[in-house]
Design a protein around this motif. Structure first.
Motif, PDB file in Angstrom:
ATOM      1  N   GLY A 199      10.813  19.326  -8.761  1.00 34.29           N
ATOM      2  CA  GLY A 199      12.100  20.013  -8.566  1.00 34.29           C
ATOM      3  C   GLY A 199      12.224  20.511  -7.137  1.00 34.29           C
ATOM      4  N   GLU A 200      11.130  21.016  -6.611  1.00 40.93           N
ATOM      5  CA  GLU A 200      11.164  21.566  -5.248  1.00 40.93           C
ATOM      6  C   GLU A 200      11.320  20.442  -4.216  1.00 40.93           C
ATOM      7  N   ILE A 201      10.702  19.292  -4.476  1.00 44.07           N
ATOM      8  CA  ILE A 201      10.873  18.164  -3.538  1.00 44.07           C
ATOM      9  C   ILE A 201      12.364  17.792  -3.491  1.00 44.07           C
ATOM     10  N   LEU A 202      12.971  17.705  -4.675  1.00 38.83           N
ATOM     11  CA  LEU A 202      14.395  17.343  -4.717  1.00 38.83           C
ATOM     12  C   LEU A 202      15.245  18.411  -4.026  1.00 38.83           C
ATOM     13  N   ARG A 203      14.913  19.676  -4.274  1.00 39.01           N
ATOM     14  CA  ARG A 203      15.709  20.759  -3.665  1.00 39.01           C
ATOM     15  C   ARG A 203      15.657  20.651  -2.132  1.00 39.01           C
ATOM     16  N   LEU A 204      14.443  20.385  -1.619  1.00 39.75           N
ATOM     17  CA  LEU A 204      14.304  20.299  -0.162  1.00 39.75           C
ATOM     18  C   LEU A 204      15.153  19.145   0.391  1.00 39.75           C
ATOM     19  N   ALA A 205      15.170  18.031  -0.343  1.00 38.96           N
ATOM     20  CA  ALA A 205      15.964  16.883   0.107  1.00 38.96           C
ATOM     21  C   ALA A 205      17.459  17.222   0.070  1.00 38.96           C
ATOM     22  N   ILE A 206      17.877  17.902  -0.997  1.00 40.27           N
ATOM     23  CA  ILE A 206      19.298  18.258  -1.125  1.00 40.27           C
ATOM     24  C   ILE A 206      19.712  19.204   0.004  1.00 40.27           C
ATOM     25  N   VAL A 207      18.909  20.238   0.219  1.00 37.86           N
ATOM     26  CA  VAL A 207      19.257  21.235   1.240  1.00 37.86           C
ATOM     27  C   VAL A 207      19.350  20.568   2.617  1.00 37.86           C
ATOM     28  N   ASP A 208      18.444  19.627   2.869  1.00 37.00           N
ATOM     29  CA  ASP A 208      18.501  18.900   4.143  1.00 37.00           C
ATOM     30  C   ASP A 208      19.841  18.191   4.312  1.00 37.00           C
ATOM     31  N   LEU A 209      20.274  17.524   3.240  1.00 36.28           N
ATOM     32  CA  LEU A 209      21.537  16.781   3.318  1.00 36.28           C
ATOM     33  C   LEU A 209      22.727  17.732   3.461  1.00 36.28           C
ATOM     34  N   VAL A 210      22.652  18.870   2.768  1.00 36.79           N
ATOM     35  CA  VAL A 210      23.764  19.823   2.854  1.00 36.79           C
ATOM     36  C   VAL A 210      23.847  20.384   4.279  1.00 36.79           C
ATOM     37  N   LYS A 211      22.673  20.651   4.830  1.00 40.00           N
ATOM     38  CA  LYS A 211      22.672  21.231   6.183  1.00 40.00           C
ATOM     39  C   LYS A 211      23.168  20.244   7.238  1.00 40.00           C
ATOM     40  N   GLU A 212      22.799  18.965   7.022  1.00 43.37           N
ATOM     41  CA  GLU A 212      23.344  17.928   7.920  1.00 43.37           C
ATOM     42  C   GLU A 212      24.753  17.664   7.461  1.00 43.37           C
ATOM     43  N   ARG A 213      25.691  18.469   7.880  1.00 47.46           N
ATOM     44  CA  ARG A 213      26.990  18.448   7.211  1.00 47.46           C
ATOM     45  C   ARG A 213      27.709  17.103   7.220  1.00 47.46           C
ATOM     46  N   LYS A 214      27.361  16.278   8.187  1.00 48.48           N
ATOM     47  CA  LYS A 214      28.102  15.013   8.274  1.00 48.48           C
ATOM     48  C   LYS A 214      27.904  14.126   7.042  1.00 48.48           C
ATOM     49  N   THR A 215      26.851  14.388   6.262  1.00 48.14           N
ATOM     50  CA  THR A 215      26.629  13.552   5.077  1.00 48.14           C
ATOM     51  C   THR A 215      27.676  13.824   3.995  1.00 48.14           C
ATOM     52  N   GLY A 216      28.247  14.998   4.035  1.00 48.04           N
ATOM     53  CA  GLY A 216      29.304  15.318   3.070  1.00 48.04           C
ATOM     54  C   GLY A 216      28.805  15.738   1.702  1.00 48.04           C
ATOM     55  N   LEU A 217      27.481  15.926   1.508  1.00 40.97           N
ATOM     56  CA  LEU A 217      27.001  16.327   0.172  1.00 40.97           C
ATOM     57  C   LEU A 217      27.451  17.750  -0.138  1.00 40.97           C
ATOM     58  N   PHE A 218      28.038  17.927  -1.295  1.00 42.38           N
ATOM     59  CA  PHE A 218      28.541  19.232  -1.758  1.00 42.38           C
ATOM     60  C   PHE A 218      29.477  19.870  -0.732  1.00 42.38           C
ATOM     61  N   SER A 219      30.249  19.060  -0.032  1.00 47.24           N
ATOM     62  CA  SER A 219      31.109  19.688   0.980  1.00 47.24           C
ATOM     63  C   SER A 219      32.366  20.232   0.309  1.00 47.24           C
ATOM     64  N   ASP A 220      32.856  21.323   0.883  1.00 49.46           N
ATOM     65  CA  ASP A 220      34.057  21.947   0.363  1.00 49.46           C
ATOM     66  C   ASP A 220      35.206  21.464   1.244  1.00 49.46           C
ATOM     67  N   ASP A 221      36.011  20.569   0.690  1.00 50.48           N
ATOM     68  CA  ASP A 221      37.043  19.923   1.511  1.00 50.48           C
ATOM     69  C   ASP A 221      38.096  20.889   2.019  1.00 50.48           C
TER      70      ASP A 221
END
Ligand code: BGC
Length: 522
Positions: free
Chosen positions: A314-336
């Protein structure tokens, strides 16, 4: 790059190729051999002093307790002698503060109190009768032999065992950390607290959960062939298997070699494979694995476990998700609807979302996401909303998360296959001449089966975990398609209950034999 491509890029980081799997199997076998020869190796290969597996005819009433993950379990087990048993149990969550208590006494006295409550609730008559007799008879030796429950203590951490009910803690794992217990005999720590409460209970056997799983599977498994391996893929991971005594070279000449029963020529070895390849010679390593390791109380240790088991995925996945969210250009969980520059307001991840917290994502989420075939990944989106404060995840978001979760789960299963194949190959279970001669599609008959008992949340709940293991097994040199078919994997529920009871029974028998021998010699 769009979100889908970004997610594929991250998922690809978790690929573990057939060639890598094969290389790891060879290294695993090398580390197993090394651990049998000397002490202090990466893979501990701990002799358990258990020298036989049961055949289903064992009988009697025993107790077992289980400490090793999230819960503490107390059970009594009636072995019926016909491969069946009945089990009564109670379970409490271990308070988090006790996992990192200042002193081991705090933890062990809590455990003894749970045993007292269990006895009062489920064996009240026996408990009160023995306490009454004890109060009136005032025997120096305490309870009479027949009044005492023999208890198997499942303690699922690395322990240097020196006898069937004696062993010192090598190190804590899975988030436990109580410094003063390291180096102490954990059976004595428990027995002292049991005695302080005057309970009619003797800690007769010290059992790792994998050894319990092996015993339980052997007691209940179909056919005459004994079980080779007991493995846990749960909060942690580990395996115990039946080894030839003469291969356990480090026992020769050791001060404990007198405690060894040599009648079967075999002994169960607790591999402690969670620490396989701490040096990262062959294990896969991503930036997420690295960050996770740094967050744990035991960096650099249990590196195999940190890529496989429920405490960590779970923690490995969380770290991957947070990375993508922080790199905003990926658009993961972005608030349009937001045009702010602050990451917390451009994402639909609530500021207090557990996803921002280390260990905030439970491994059960991987099973949910991976297994989600609902329209628009509704189930994943609902879980994200309800449990993780992600309020407006899109179907694309959920699909991206699913892809990465699946890759992490698949890598864990392929690594699990490495361990299983290595044990099967190292013990020569597949090298019969007919194996070499048989075609892949030849049916396998019952006697040729290599039996393996497994337990733990991943094998039980992760969708397709076993199939991923099997897919990898078929690609392993020396196993192949025919060998994979010969490997029978069965869930062994209650290993830590019935398995521990079976070892308490063996221990009791050995103690009685030793007593008889002593009388005979007098
Ligand atoms: C422990 C093992 C145990 C495994 C599964 C690991 O962290 O070191 O002793 O068998 O978890 O519970």
């Amino acid at each position: 790059m769009g979100l889908a491509q970004e997610a594929s890029r991250v998922a690809a980081e978790f690929e573990y190729s057939d060639a890598q799997v094969n290389k790891a199997v060879k290294e695993f076998i090398r580390q197993m051999d090394e651990g049998l020869e000397k002490s202090g190796t990466t893979m501990s290969q701990i002799p358990t002093y258990v020298t036989a597996v049961p055949n289903g005819t064992e009988k009697g009433l025993y107790m077992a307790v289980d400490l090793g993950g999230t819960n503490f379990r107390v059970c009594s087990i009636n072995l019926n002698g016909d491969s069946t048993f009945s089990l009564t149990q109670s379970k409490v969550a271990i308070p988090k503060e006790l996992m990192v208590a200042q002193t081991s006494k705090e933890l062990f006295s809590f455990l003894a109190k749970q045993i007292a409550t269990f006895l009062q609730t489920h064996h009240g008559e026996h408990y009160h009768a023995t306490i009454r007799r004890r109060a009136t008879i005032h025997s120096e030796s305490g309870f009479e032999e027949r009044e005492i429950f023999n208890l198997g203590f499942t303690f699922s951490f690395p322990v240097q065992q020196v006898g069937i009910n004696k062993g010192t803690l090598i190190r804590w794992t899975k988030g436990f950390d109580i410094a003063d217990a390291v180096g102490k005999d954990v059976c004595k720590l428990l027995q002292d607290e049991i005695d302080a409460l005057h309970l009619p209970v003797r800690v007769a056997a010290l059992v790792n959960d994998t050894v319990g799983t092996l015993m339980a599977r052997s007691y209940t498994s179909p056919g005459k062939t004994g079980t080779l391996l007991g493995a846990i893929f749960g909060t942690g991971t580990n395996g115990a298997y039946v080894e030839k005594l003469d291969k356990v070279k480090k026992l020769n000449g050791s001060e404990n070699s007198d405690n060894v029963d040599r009648t079967t020529g075999e002994m169960i070895i607790n591999t402690e494979w969670g620490s396989f390849d701490n040096e990262l010679r062959v294990l896969p390593n991503t930036p997420y694995d690295n960050s996770l390791d740094k967050e744990t109380p035991n960096p650099g240790i249990q590196m195999f476990e940190k890529r496989i088991s429920g405490m960590f995925l779970g923690e490995i996945l969380r770290l991957a998700i947070v990375d993508l969210v922080k790199e905003r250009k990926t658009g993961l969980f972005s608030d349009d609807n937001s045009s702010s520059n602050d990451v917390h307001s451009t994402t639909c991840l609530a500021e207090n979302s557990p996803l921002w917290q280390p260990w905030g994502l439970d491994t059960s989420f991987l099973s949910i996401a991976h297994g989600d075939n609902s329209n628009g990944f509704k189930v994943t989106r609902q879980t994200l909303d309800k449990d993780y404060g992600v309020h407006a995840a899109s179907a694309e978001d959920a699909e991206a998360v699913k892809l990465i979760a699946a890759a992490i789960g698949k890598r864990a299963a392929r690594l699990s296959a490495v361990a299983i194949a290595a044990v099967v190959l190292a013990t020569d279970k597949l090298s019969s001449p007919q194996d070499i001669a048989t075609a892949d599609d030849t049916p396998v008959n019952e006697d040729e089966m290599v039996d393996i008992g497994v337990d733990g949340s991943l094998v039980e709940f992760y969708p397709g975990f076993e199939e991923y293991i099997r897919e990898a097994l078929r690609q392993i040199e020396g196993v192949g398609k025919h060998g994979e078919k010969r490997i029978r994997i069965g869930i062994a529920k209650d290993g830590s209950g019935v398995g521990a009871a079976l070892i308490a029974l063996v221990a009791d028998k050995l103690a009685k034999q030793a007593q008889l021998k002593e009388y005979g010699e007098e």
